[in-house]
Design a protein around this motif. Structure first.
Motif, PDB file in Angstrom:
ATOM      1  N   THR A  10       0.834  -1.205   0.000  1.00 28.64           N
ATOM      2  CA  THR A  10       0.000   0.000   0.000  1.00 28.64           C
ATOM      3  C   THR A  10       0.867   1.253   0.000  1.00 28.64           C
ATOM      4  N   LEU A  13       2.405   1.642  -3.491  1.00 26.60           N
ATOM      5  CA  LEU A  13       1.441   2.153  -4.469  1.00 26.60           C
ATOM      6  C   LEU A  13       1.165   3.632  -4.252  1.00 26.60           C
ATOM      7  N   LEU A  14       1.063   4.045  -3.019  1.00 28.53           N
ATOM      8  CA  LEU A  14       0.847   5.461  -2.718  1.00 28.53           C
ATOM      9  C   LEU A  14       2.039   6.296  -3.160  1.00 28.53           C
ATOM     10  N   LEU A  16       4.162   5.525  -5.612  1.00 28.02           N
ATOM     11  CA  LEU A  16       4.126   5.570  -7.079  1.00 28.02           C
ATOM     12  C   LEU A  16       3.052   6.526  -7.592  1.00 28.02           C
ATOM     13  N   ALA A  17       1.895   6.553  -6.933  1.00 28.82           N
ATOM     14  CA  ALA A  17       0.836   7.481  -7.329  1.00 28.82           C
ATOM     15  C   ALA A  17       1.288   8.929  -7.127  1.00 28.82           C
ATOM     16  N   GLY A  18       1.983   9.203  -6.021  1.00 30.10           N
ATOM     17  CA  GLY A  18       2.487  10.562  -5.786  1.00 30.10           C
ATOM     18  C   GLY A  18       3.513  10.978  -6.813  1.00 30.10           C
ATOM     19  N   GLY A  20       3.806   9.754  -9.828  1.00 31.21           N
ATOM     20  CA  GLY A  20       3.088   9.913 -11.099  1.00 31.21           C
ATOM     21  C   GLY A  20       2.349  11.232 -11.169  1.00 31.21           C
ATOM     22  N   PHE A  21       1.713  11.638 -10.059  1.00 32.93           N
ATOM     23  CA  PHE A  21       1.018  12.917 -10.043  1.00 32.93           C
ATOM     24  C   PHE A  21       1.981  14.082 -10.268  1.00 32.93           C
TER      25      PHE A  21
END
Length: 125
Positions: A10, A13-14, A16-18, A20-21
């Motif tokens: 988790t 993934l968080l 990687l999302a940050g 990516g943003f």
């Protein structure tokens, strides 16, 4: 996700999302911004009260101002820790150990004050 590595997945993934943003935001900024025109002459010159700047922009500071800043931080840290301690001191559970801990803390800060006094930093001459 459950299990031992579930919380790490988790977190990954968080992360990687940050990332990516941020990548999408920087790419959109580069694509959508207007073209940057060349700077006109004198745009980056310093401006002080309508007087043209004379000389260089490098100035030397004396070390004693840093010592005053250090002393201010010393006393500010002392105040930040002493006032809350004084408020909860009389509550149950705070005994001799708390007094000894605060005495050690104040003694360390007093050493800083003693150093400043011995070096004659606290004089205004």
């Amino acid at each position: 996700m459950t299990g031992y590595l579930g919380s790490y997945a988790t977190l990954g993934l968080l992360l990687l999302a940050g990332i990516g943003f941020l990548a999408v935001a920087f790419a959109a900024n580069r694509v959508l911004r207007p073209a940057r025109p060349a700077d006109p002459p004198g745009k980056r010159a310093s401006y002080e009260c309508g007087i043209d700047p004379v000389g260089g922009d490098w100035a030397q500071m004396q070390i004693r101002y840093y010592v005053y800043a250090y002393l201010y931080v010393l006393f500010a840290v002392e105040a930040v820790f002493l006032f809350p301690w004084a408020v909860v001191f009389d509550r149950p559970g705070f005994g001799l150990v708390t007094v000894v801990e605060m005495a050690i803390f104040v003694a360390v800060l007093a050493l800083g004050l003693l150093y400043a006094w011995r070096r004659k930093i606290l004089t205004w001459t």
